[in-house]
Design a protein around this motif. Structure first.
Motif, PDB file in Angstrom:
ATOM      1  N   GLY A   1      11.574  -3.301  -2.571  1.00  0.00           N
ATOM      2  CA  GLY A   1      10.274  -3.820  -2.460  1.00  0.00           C
ATOM      3  C   GLY A   1       9.275  -2.945  -2.771  1.00  0.00           C
ATOM      4  N   PHE A   2       7.947  -3.653  -3.455  1.00  0.00           N
ATOM      5  CA  PHE A   2       6.606  -2.314  -3.676  1.00  0.00           C
ATOM      6  C   PHE A   2       6.036  -2.139  -2.489  1.00  0.00           C
ATOM      7  CE2 PHE A   2       6.528  -7.230  -3.892  1.00  0.00           C
ATOM      8  CZ  PHE A   2       5.693  -7.961  -3.515  1.00  0.00           C
ATOM      9  N   GLU A   3       5.991  -1.838  -0.873  1.00  0.00           N
ATOM     10  CA  GLU A   3       5.191  -1.973  -0.155  1.00  0.00           C
ATOM     11  C   GLU A   3       4.420  -0.422  -0.388  1.00  0.00           C
ATOM     12  OE1 GLU A   3       6.099  -1.807   4.063  1.00  0.00           O
ATOM     13  OE2 GLU A   3       8.121  -2.202   3.557  1.00  0.00           O
TER      14      GLU A   3
ATOM     15  N   LEU B   1       0.567   0.396  -1.175  1.00  0.00           N
ATOM     16  CA  LEU B   1       0.007   1.640  -0.692  1.00  0.00           C
ATOM     17  C   LEU B   1      -0.960   2.647  -1.579  1.00  0.00           C
ATOM     18  CD1 LEU B   1       2.351   2.080   2.746  1.00  0.00           C
ATOM     19  CD2 LEU B   1      -0.666   1.011   2.479  1.00  0.00           C
ATOM     20  N   ALA B   2       0.212   3.125  -2.252  1.00  0.00           N
ATOM     21  CA  ALA B   2      -0.238   3.851  -3.618  1.00  0.00           C
ATOM     22  C   ALA B   2      -1.903   3.198  -4.054  1.00  0.00           C
ATOM     23  CB  ALA B   2       0.710   4.807  -4.259  1.00  0.00           C
ATOM     24  N   ILE B   3      -1.917   2.287  -4.120  1.00  0.00           N
ATOM     25  CA  ILE B   3      -2.671   1.874  -5.754  1.00  0.00           C
ATOM     26  C   ILE B   3      -3.690   1.772  -4.712  1.00  0.00           C
ATOM     27  CG2 ILE B   3      -2.601  -0.384  -6.132  1.00  0.00           C
ATOM     28  CD1 ILE B   3      -0.203  -0.663  -7.283  1.00  0.00           C
ATOM     29  N   ALA B   4      -3.551   1.661  -3.378  1.00  0.00           N
ATOM     30  CA  ALA B   4      -4.853   1.553  -2.907  1.00  0.00           C
ATOM     31  C   ALA B   4      -5.423   2.381  -2.524  1.00  0.00           C
ATOM     32  CB  ALA B   4      -4.877   0.993  -1.151  1.00  0.00           C
ATOM     33  N   LEU B   5      -4.848   3.210  -2.158  1.00  0.00           N
ATOM     34  CA  LEU B   5      -5.337   5.018  -1.987  1.00  0.00           C
ATOM     35  C   LEU B   5      -6.260   5.655  -3.501  1.00  0.00           C
ATOM     36  CD1 LEU B   5      -2.960   7.080   0.108  1.00  0.00           C
ATOM     37  CD2 LEU B   5      -4.894   6.966   0.554  1.00  0.00           C
TER      38      LEU B   5
ATOM     39  N   GLN C   1      10.823  -8.339  -8.097  1.00  0.00           N
ATOM     40  CA  GLN C   1      11.912  -9.357  -7.945  1.00  0.00           C
ATOM     41  C   GLN C   1      12.322  -8.988  -6.630  1.00  0.00           C
ATOM     42  OE1 GLN C   1      15.555  -8.093 -10.439  1.00  0.00           O
ATOM     43  NE2 GLN C   1      14.621  -6.089 -10.847  1.00  0.00           N
ATOM     44  N   PHE C   2      12.236  -7.535  -5.947  1.00  0.00           N
ATOM     45  CA  PHE C   2      13.245  -7.566  -4.632  1.00  0.00           C
ATOM     46  C   PHE C   2      11.951  -7.740  -3.740  1.00  0.00           C
ATOM     47  CE2 PHE C   2      14.782  -3.999  -7.245  1.00  0.00           C
ATOM     48  CZ  PHE C   2      16.245  -5.132  -7.617  1.00  0.00           C
ATOM     49  N   GLY C   3      10.747  -8.214  -3.377  1.00  0.00           N
ATOM     50  CA  GLY C   3      10.043  -9.178  -2.447  1.00  0.00           C
ATOM     51  C   GLY C   3       9.062  -8.004  -2.324  1.00  0.00           C
ATOM     52  N   LEU C   4       8.341  -7.934  -0.917  1.00  0.00           N
ATOM     53  CA  LEU C   4       7.347  -6.611  -0.735  1.00  0.00           C
ATOM     54  C   LEU C   4       7.621  -5.825   0.310  1.00  0.00           C
ATOM     55  CD1 LEU C   4       4.450  -6.267   0.499  1.00  0.00           C
ATOM     56  CD2 LEU C   4       4.986  -7.311   2.300  1.00  0.00           C
ATOM     57  N   PHE C   5       9.040  -6.139   0.696  1.00  0.00           N
ATOM     58  CA  PHE C   5       9.538  -4.283   1.826  1.00  0.00           C
ATOM     59  C   PHE C   5      10.566  -3.823   1.817  1.00  0.00           C
ATOM     60  CE2 PHE C   5       8.353  -8.790   4.461  1.00  0.00           C
ATOM     61  CZ  PHE C   5       7.196  -7.934   5.149  1.00  0.00           C
TER      62      PHE C   5
ATOM     63  N   ALA D   1       1.582  -0.069 -10.840  1.00  0.00           N
ATOM     64  CA  ALA D   1       1.170  -1.168 -10.851  1.00  0.00           C
ATOM     65  C   ALA D   1       2.633  -1.773 -12.116  1.00  0.00           C
ATOM     66  CB  ALA D   1      -0.365  -1.430 -11.354  1.00  0.00           C
ATOM     67  N   MET D   2       2.787  -0.883 -12.569  1.00  0.00           N
ATOM     68  CA  MET D   2       3.505  -0.615 -14.122  1.00  0.00           C
ATOM     69  C   MET D   2       5.117  -1.250 -13.249  1.00  0.00           C
ATOM     70  SD  MET D   2       2.793  -2.163 -16.471  1.00  0.00           S
ATOM     71  CE  MET D   2       4.316  -2.083 -17.869  1.00  0.00           C
ATOM     72  N   ALA D   3       5.509  -0.052 -12.147  1.00  0.00           N
ATOM     73  CA  ALA D   3       6.669   0.454 -11.489  1.00  0.00           C
ATOM     74  C   ALA D   3       6.663  -1.275 -10.495  1.00  0.00           C
ATOM     75  CB  ALA D   3       6.405   1.252 -10.742  1.00  0.00           C
ATOM     76  N   VAL D   4       5.326  -1.708  -9.902  1.00  0.00           N
ATOM     77  CA  VAL D   4       5.685  -2.518  -9.575  1.00  0.00           C
ATOM     78  C   VAL D   4       6.198  -4.256 -10.341  1.00  0.00           C
ATOM     79  CG1 VAL D   4       4.663  -4.694  -8.285  1.00  0.00           C
ATOM     80  CG2 VAL D   4       4.446  -2.427  -7.735  1.00  0.00           C
ATOM     81  N   VAL D   5       5.585  -4.340 -12.184  1.00  0.00           N
ATOM     82  CA  VAL D   5       5.998  -5.567 -12.326  1.00  0.00           C
ATOM     83  C   VAL D   5       7.558  -5.182 -12.763  1.00  0.00           C
ATOM     84  CG1 VAL D   5       5.143  -6.449 -14.592  1.00  0.00           C
ATOM     85  CG2 VAL D   5       2.938  -5.432 -12.911  1.00  0.00           C
TER      86      VAL D   5
END
Length: 164
Positions: A116-118, A122-126, A101-105, A92-96
């Motif tokens: 991106g943070f796709e 997945l890692a957060i969901a698992l 800023q680079f979007g989803l992909f 979560a911190m890596a995404v924030v």
């Protein structure tokens, strides 16, 4: 409290989720910590986290340790909920901090300035699945949880299953 932490079902879907997440994070953490698999090792990773990303050294070290040891702990299935929650927080911190800023992909074709943070989602969901449901079958958590059941409780279950 400890029993709630290690309690888990003999669920093989949880086992697969735990092993996949653990293996990926152990390998990634190994890159950050030891420099294998093309990584920069601890000093290079610390330099990148602190100098390039502006993350305080204590948090950078904690993130590296979470990925390395959290992955290993998940593979073993020991305190899987704690390790998974640590990975969820790190991702979560890596995404924030970096990837939002680079979007989803992901940057599959090299046309973006970053990743991106796709993958992180997945890692957060698992990780959330494991944190909420436990380590599953074939885990040290399952062995510890079963070992803590007292003989009197087992006897009640065997003699009168409706009472439990």
């Amino acid at each position: 409290m400890f029993h709630k932490l290690v309690k888990t079902d003999a669920d093989y879907v949880l086992t697969i989720s735990r092993l996949v997440l653990g293996l990926l994070f152990f390998i990634h953490g190994d890159q950050l910590m030891l420099g294998r698999f093309g990584g920069y090792g601890l000093s290079g990773s610390m330099h990148f986290f602190t100098q390039q990303l502006g993350i305080p050294a204590a948090f950078a070290f904690l993130a590296i340790c979470t990925e390395f040891f959290g992955g290993l702990i998940l593979i073993l299935g020991f305190a899987g909920r704690v390790a998974a929650l640590g990975i969820v927080c790190t991702m979560a911190m890596a995404v924030v901090k970096v990837h939002w800023q680079f979007g989803l992909f992901m940057n599959w074709f090299g046309t973006q300035k970053g990743e991106g943070f796709e993958y992180h989602l997945l890692a957060i969901a698992l990780g959330l699945v494991i944190a909420l449901r436990g380590s599953g079958a074939l885990s040290l958590d399952r062995l510890l949880a079963r070992a803590r059941v007292s003989p009197s409780v087992e006897m009640r279950v065997l003699t009168n299953p409706a009472r439990t």
